[in-house]
Design an enzyme around this catalytic site. Structure first.
Site, PDB file in Angstrom:
ATOM      1  N   SER A 189       0.838  -1.206   0.000  1.00  0.00           N
ATOM      2  CA  SER A 189       0.000   0.000   0.000  1.00  0.00           C
ATOM      3  C   SER A 189       0.868   1.249   0.000  1.00  0.00           C
ATOM      4  O   SER A 189       1.979   1.258   0.551  1.00  0.00           O
ATOM      5  CB  SER A 189      -0.862  -0.023   1.266  1.00  0.00           C
ATOM      6  OG  SER A 189      -1.442   1.225   1.484  1.00  0.00           O
ATOM      7  N   TYR A 206      -2.158  -1.094  11.109  1.00  0.00           N
ATOM      8  CA  TYR A 206      -2.391  -1.660   9.775  1.00  0.00           C
ATOM      9  C   TYR A 206      -1.236  -1.296   8.837  1.00  0.00           C
ATOM     10  O   TYR A 206      -0.659  -2.156   8.181  1.00  0.00           O
ATOM     11  CB  TYR A 206      -3.721  -1.159   9.189  1.00  0.00           C
ATOM     12  CG  TYR A 206      -3.826  -1.422   7.703  1.00  0.00           C
ATOM     13  CD1 TYR A 206      -4.029  -2.712   7.227  1.00  0.00           C
ATOM     14  CD2 TYR A 206      -3.662  -0.385   6.775  1.00  0.00           C
ATOM     15  CE1 TYR A 206      -4.088  -2.962   5.858  1.00  0.00           C
ATOM     16  CE2 TYR A 206      -3.717  -0.630   5.417  1.00  0.00           C
ATOM     17  CZ  TYR A 206      -3.928  -1.917   4.959  1.00  0.00           C
ATOM     18  OH  TYR A 206      -3.968  -2.171   3.611  1.00  0.00           O
ATOM     19  N   LYS A 265       1.994  -3.552   6.740  1.00  0.00           N
ATOM     20  CA  LYS A 265       2.454  -3.526   5.343  1.00  0.00           C
ATOM     21  C   LYS A 265       3.963  -3.302   5.278  1.00  0.00           C
ATOM     22  O   LYS A 265       4.671  -3.961   4.513  1.00  0.00           O
ATOM     23  CB  LYS A 265       1.712  -2.445   4.544  1.00  0.00           C
ATOM     24  CG  LYS A 265       0.236  -2.746   4.331  1.00  0.00           C
ATOM     25  CD  LYS A 265       0.008  -4.057   3.571  1.00  0.00           C
ATOM     26  CE  LYS A 265      -1.442  -4.449   3.492  1.00  0.00           C
ATOM     27  NZ  LYS A 265      -1.683  -5.818   3.042  1.00  0.00           N
TER      28      LYS A 265
HETATM   29  P1  NAD Z   1     -10.930  -7.283   1.617  1.00  0.00           P
HETATM   30  O1  NAD Z   1     -11.146  -7.236   3.078  1.00  0.00           O
HETATM   31  O2  NAD Z   1     -12.101  -7.058   0.726  1.00  0.00           O
HETATM   32  O3  NAD Z   1     -10.235  -8.667   1.189  1.00  0.00           O
HETATM   33  C1  NAD Z   1      -9.344  -9.344   2.033  1.00  0.00           C
HETATM   34  C2  NAD Z   1      -9.819 -10.772   2.134  1.00  0.00           C
HETATM   35  O4  NAD Z   1      -8.923 -11.489   2.986  1.00  0.00           O
HETATM   36  C3  NAD Z   1     -11.217 -10.898   2.731  1.00  0.00           C
HETATM   37  O5  NAD Z   1     -12.030 -11.683   1.866  1.00  0.00           O
HETATM   38  C4  NAD Z   1     -10.989 -11.602   4.070  1.00  0.00           C
HETATM   39  O6  NAD Z   1     -12.072 -12.441   4.412  1.00  0.00           O
HETATM   40  C5  NAD Z   1      -9.698 -12.356   3.805  1.00  0.00           C
HETATM   41  N1  NAD Z   1      -8.880 -12.653   4.997  1.00  0.00           N
HETATM   42  C6  NAD Z   1      -8.461 -11.801   5.967  1.00  0.00           C
HETATM   43  N2  NAD Z   1      -7.734 -12.466   6.874  1.00  0.00           N
HETATM   44  C7  NAD Z   1      -7.680 -13.761   6.478  1.00  0.00           C
HETATM   45  C8  NAD Z   1      -7.072 -14.934   7.006  1.00  0.00           C
HETATM   46  N3  NAD Z   1      -6.405 -14.924   8.155  1.00  0.00           N
HETATM   47  N4  NAD Z   1      -7.229 -16.106   6.327  1.00  0.00           N
HETATM   48  C9  NAD Z   1      -7.924 -16.136   5.161  1.00  0.00           C
HETATM   49  N5  NAD Z   1      -8.517 -15.071   4.625  1.00  0.00           N
HETATM   50  C10 NAD Z   1      -8.397 -13.886   5.275  1.00  0.00           C
HETATM   51  O7  NAD Z   1      -9.772  -6.215   1.287  1.00  0.00           O
HETATM   52  P2  NAD Z   1      -9.269  -5.657  -0.115  1.00  0.00           P
HETATM   53  O8  NAD Z   1      -9.629  -4.228  -0.193  1.00  0.00           O
HETATM   54  O9  NAD Z   1      -9.652  -6.571  -1.208  1.00  0.00           O
HETATM   55  O10 NAD Z   1      -7.704  -5.726   0.130  1.00  0.00           O
HETATM   56  C11 NAD Z   1      -6.902  -6.804  -0.348  1.00  0.00           C
HETATM   57  C12 NAD Z   1      -5.464  -6.550   0.043  1.00  0.00           C
HETATM   58  O11 NAD Z   1      -5.043  -5.289  -0.493  1.00  0.00           O
HETATM   59  C13 NAD Z   1      -5.230  -6.458   1.551  1.00  0.00           C
HETATM   60  O12 NAD Z   1      -3.981  -7.033   1.840  1.00  0.00           O
HETATM   61  C14 NAD Z   1      -5.202  -4.970   1.799  1.00  0.00           C
HETATM   62  O13 NAD Z   1      -4.451  -4.653   2.939  1.00  0.00           O
HETATM   63  C15 NAD Z   1      -4.501  -4.483   0.535  1.00  0.00           C
HETATM   64  N6  NAD Z   1      -4.770  -3.079   0.217  1.00  0.00           N
HETATM   65  C16 NAD Z   1      -6.061  -2.646   0.121  1.00  0.00           C
HETATM   66  C17 NAD Z   1      -6.315  -1.298  -0.154  1.00  0.00           C
HETATM   67  C18 NAD Z   1      -7.721  -0.786  -0.230  1.00  0.00           C
HETATM   68  O14 NAD Z   1      -7.927   0.437  -0.135  1.00  0.00           O
HETATM   69  N7  NAD Z   1      -8.734  -1.612  -0.432  1.00  0.00           N
HETATM   70  C19 NAD Z   1      -5.250  -0.414  -0.360  1.00  0.00           C
HETATM   71  C20 NAD Z   1      -3.930  -0.900  -0.267  1.00  0.00           C
HETATM   72  C21 NAD Z   1      -3.706  -2.250   0.016  1.00  0.00           C
END
Ligand code: NAD
Ligand code: UDP
Length: 337
Positions: free
Chosen positions: A125, A150, A154
């Site tokens: 991120s 959080y 990262k």
């Molecule tokens: P999201 O919450 O929609 O998806 C994450 C998924 O991981 C969920 O389906 C959740 O159920 C699953 N999960 C969490 N912990 C788990 C575990 N211990 N075992 C199995 N499954 C697990 O989030 P997203 O927005 O799709 O983000 C995906 C990735 O991108 C994450 O790593 C997030 O930190 C990163 N990210 C997101 C953003 C954003 O703004 N959405 C920005 C930068 C980085």
């Protein structure tokens, strides 16, 4: 060619699964559904005609994660999305965030090493940059101390991957530093499903536009930006998903220049909160009831990406105009009625 997508029923994961399938890859998902629904598989299937394999696994469970790799010896690469991602919540539940995000990563890496699955794409991120002194941020911009647990997961995850790659010369990892992912699939079969009251701008905006929320609060108009509201680099989720396909292909084809690389994934353009509201109104013809309120604690003033490295090295570029993103996310919000 089978790709293991952790967190694949989540927001960015589901869009990536679609793009992977449409590029000819087989996909297997593991997710514990802590922040997503099994119904997402239906949405994916409606778009691509293929139901991805799915297993409900908590990746913090070391034995269960290892067992998954034992049973799926045909996996060629992993995209690791699974994580908890609510910045505010992480401040109140730091241990839960460190436990979940770091253990799941380490369990996946440990099994990849044991079962010789050499390729990893990791969801990082722009939060790792904090408020950078010089904009736009390049990959050479120094990382700042994280402003939330959080964000720190990262930073720490990147470091864990970097250090492991130093000693595992047969493994390759590529971290994508996402800026602000927004939007939904144009089909409106998949999109972001926020739990409860949204923290992020776009779901709050669309929920206000449809009448679930009364008013969108704009957190501050006294920043040092052209209209006073903060600037972010909003990247369409389908463009972001495509960056993962390009990254996977780069690793599978051995085109990476080092066994640990990282790239900024954004549009290269900063938009203000007010510009976003007006883009939504222009694209949809729907007025948004908003009010300027005080700043939100912890918000940075401005950040946007220099995407030259992703453009030249990955051959990837954001392509979706903001109006189209807004139309898609509005269609998605309306489909949730
Ligand atoms: P999201 O919450 O929609 O998806 C994450 C998924 O991981 C969920 O389906 C959740 O159920 C699953 N999960 C969490 N912990 C788990 C575990 N211990 N075992 C199995 N499954 C697990 O989030 P997203 O927005 O799709 O983000 C995906 C990735 O991108 C994450 O790593 C997030 O930190 C990163 N990210 C997101 C953003 C954003 O703004 N959405 C920005 C930068 C980085
Ligand atoms: N924002 C806002 N009202 C909201 C939610 C967010 O004005 O209800 C602003 C926030 O101050 C920031 C931008 O929208 O400038 C993007 O915030 P978001 O939480 O979506 O992502 P962040 O950049 O904080 O990760």
């Amino acid at each position: 060619m089978k790709i293991f997508v952790t967190g694949g029923t989540g927001y960015i994961g589901s869009h990536t699964v679609v793009e992977l399938q449409q590029s000819g890859y087989d996909v297997i998902i593991a997710d514990n559904l802590v922040n997503s629904s099994i119904d997402v598989l239906d949405g994916i299937e409606k778009i691509t005609g293929i139901r991805p394999e799915f297993e409900e696994i908590d990746l913090t469970d070391r034995a269960a994660t290892r067992d998954f790799f034992v049973r799926h010896s045909d996996i060629k690469a992993v995209i690791h999305f699974a994580a908890l991602k609510a910045v505010g919540e992480s401040v109140h539940k730091p241990l839960e965030y460190y436990f979940n995000n770091l253990n799941s990563l380490m369990n996946v890496l440990d099994s990849m090493r044991e079962f010789q699955v050499p390729n990893l794409v990791f969801s990082s991120s722009c939060t790792v940059y904090g408020q950078a002194d010089v904009l736009p941020v390049t990959e050479k911009t120094p990382r700042h101390e994280a402003e939330s647990p959080y964000g720190n997961t990262k930073v720490m995850s990147e470091d864990i991957i970097r250090d492991l790659m130093k000693v595992e010369s047969k493994m390759n990892a590529l971290a994508l530093r996402y800026f602000n992912p927004i939007g939904a699939h144009p089909s409106a079969y998949i999109g972001e499903l926020p739990n409860g009251v949204p923290n992020n701008l776009i779901p709050y905006l669309t929920q206000t536009a449809i009448g679930i929320r009364e008013q969108l609060s704009v957190f501050g108009d006294d920043y040092n930006t052209p209209d006073g509201s903060p600037l972010r680099d909003y990247i369409d989720v389908v463009d972001l998903a495509k960056a993962h396909v390009v990254a996977i292909r780069r690793l599978l084809e051995g085109k990476n220049k080092a066994n640990y690389e990282f790239f900024n994934i954004g549009t290269g353009k900063g938009l203000s909160v007010l510009e976003i509201i007006h883009a939504f109104e222009n694209a949809t013809g729907v007025k948004v009831n908003y009010k300027i309120v005080g700043r939100r604690a912890g918000d940075i003033e401005k950040v946007w990406a220099d995407t030259t490295l992703a453009n030249t090295e990955l051959g990837w570029k954001a392509a979706t105009p903001i109006e189209e993103t807004m139309k898609n996310v509005w269609k998605w919000q309306q489909s949730l009625r």
